[in-house]
Write a protein that holds these residues in place. Structure first.
Motif, PDB file in Angstrom:
ATOM      1  N   HIS A   1      22.149 -24.605  -2.036  1.00 45.59           N
ATOM      2  CA  HIS A   1      21.614 -24.813  -0.494  1.00 45.59           C
ATOM      3  C   HIS A   1      21.519 -23.630   0.023  1.00 45.59           C
ATOM      4  N   SER A   2      22.629 -22.703   0.043  1.00 44.30           N
ATOM      5  CA  SER A   2      22.869 -21.560   0.949  1.00 44.30           C
ATOM      6  C   SER A   2      21.593 -20.519   0.626  1.00 44.30           C
ATOM      7  N   ALA A   3      21.559 -20.428  -0.986  1.00 43.48           N
ATOM      8  CA  ALA A   3      20.329 -19.373  -1.437  1.00 43.48           C
ATOM      9  C   ALA A   3      19.104 -19.600  -0.668  1.00 43.48           C
ATOM     10  N   SER A   4      18.901 -20.880  -0.598  1.00 36.30           N
ATOM     11  CA  SER A   4      17.623 -21.120  -0.026  1.00 36.30           C
ATOM     12  C   SER A   4      17.385 -21.026   1.342  1.00 36.30           C
ATOM     13  N   ARG A   5      18.489 -21.618   1.874  1.00 39.08           N
ATOM     14  CA  ARG A   5      18.453 -21.402   3.602  1.00 39.08           C
ATOM     15  C   ARG A   5      18.678 -19.881   3.975  1.00 39.08           C
ATOM     16  N   ASN A   6      19.583 -18.938   3.348  1.00 33.56           N
ATOM     17  CA  ASN A   6      19.728 -17.713   3.416  1.00 33.56           C
ATOM     18  C   ASN A   6      18.533 -16.678   3.463  1.00 33.56           C
ATOM     19  N   ALA A   7      17.483 -17.058   2.349  1.00 33.79           N
ATOM     20  CA  ALA A   7      16.341 -16.280   2.230  1.00 33.79           C
ATOM     21  C   ALA A   7      15.542 -16.499   3.607  1.00 33.79           C
ATOM     22  N   ASP A   8      15.400 -17.487   4.203  1.00 28.07           N
ATOM     23  CA  ASP A   8      14.606 -17.786   5.159  1.00 28.07           C
ATOM     24  C   ASP A   8      15.292 -17.051   6.336  1.00 28.07           C
ATOM     25  N   ARG A   9      16.463 -17.018   6.352  1.00 27.74           N
ATOM     26  CA  ARG A   9      17.507 -16.236   7.508  1.00 27.74           C
ATOM     27  C   ARG A   9      17.768 -14.849   7.358  1.00 27.74           C
ATOM     28  N   ASN A  10      17.200 -14.223   6.319  1.00 26.76           N
ATOM     29  CA  ASN A  10      17.455 -12.949   5.732  1.00 26.76           C
ATOM     30  C   ASN A  10      18.897 -12.575   5.772  1.00 26.76           C
ATOM     31  N   LEU A  11      19.673 -13.236   4.988  1.00 28.54           N
ATOM     32  CA  LEU A  11      21.141 -13.226   5.042  1.00 28.54           C
ATOM     33  C   LEU A  11      21.598 -13.001   3.593  1.00 28.54           C
ATOM     34  N   THR A  12      22.206 -12.160   3.068  1.00 32.67           N
ATOM     35  CA  THR A  12      22.671 -12.067   1.820  1.00 32.67           C
ATOM     36  C   THR A  12      24.310 -12.102   1.737  1.00 32.67           C
ATOM     37  N   GLY A  13      24.803 -12.233   0.473  1.00 28.56           N
ATOM     38  CA  GLY A  13      26.385 -12.203   0.213  1.00 28.56           C
ATOM     39  C   GLY A  13      26.769 -12.711  -0.982  1.00 28.56           C
TER      40      GLY A  13
END
Length: 127
Positions: free
Chosen positions: A25-37
């Motif tokens: 879930h985080s991988a898909s949401r973070n792509a939209d938010r431009n977050l990595t980690g």
């Protein structure tokens, strides 16, 4: 940009497959938010590094602190960064390992991250 490092303890009733769901879930949401980690789960504890815009990271941390799937969120470091340590990872689950050398084999870019991150991860792995 900032990098934030935190640890937390999984809820006692965390379903066995939930860590996979969190990462997916985080991988898909973070792509939209431009977050990595990345996220490491070991001995019923989480270790996570997040990188991105300060406002976005802080907003996500506020949500994470209220997430019932874990508790005792402890921010170990929040620092400005020039470049991302994990630019291609919207969110990656790192397998449980027992020492930093093992982890550096899994994540070669970890060798180039801040000493704060590697020190925090070393402490996390030895608890």
């Amino acid at each position: 940009m900032i990098q934030i490092i935190y640890t937390s303890i999984a809820a006692d009733d965390l379903p066995q497959g939930e860590v996979f769901n969190i990462v997916s879930h985080s991988a898909s949401r973070n792509a939209d938010r431009n977050l990595t980690g990345f996220l490491c789960f070991s001995k019923n504890r989480f270790f996570q590094i997040l990188e991105g815009d300060p406002g976005t990271v802080d907003t996500l941390m506020a949500v994470l602190k209220d997430d019932p799937r874990h508790h005792s969120v402890e921010i170990l470091d929040r620092s400005p960064i020039k470049d991302r340590a994990f630019p291609k990872w919207w969110m990656k689950r790192v397998p449980a390992v027992t020492n930093i050398a093992e982890l550096e084999e899994t994540i070669p870019s970890l060798k180039d991250t801040s000493s704060k991150a590697t020190k925090a991860l070393r402490q996390f792995l030895t608890v």
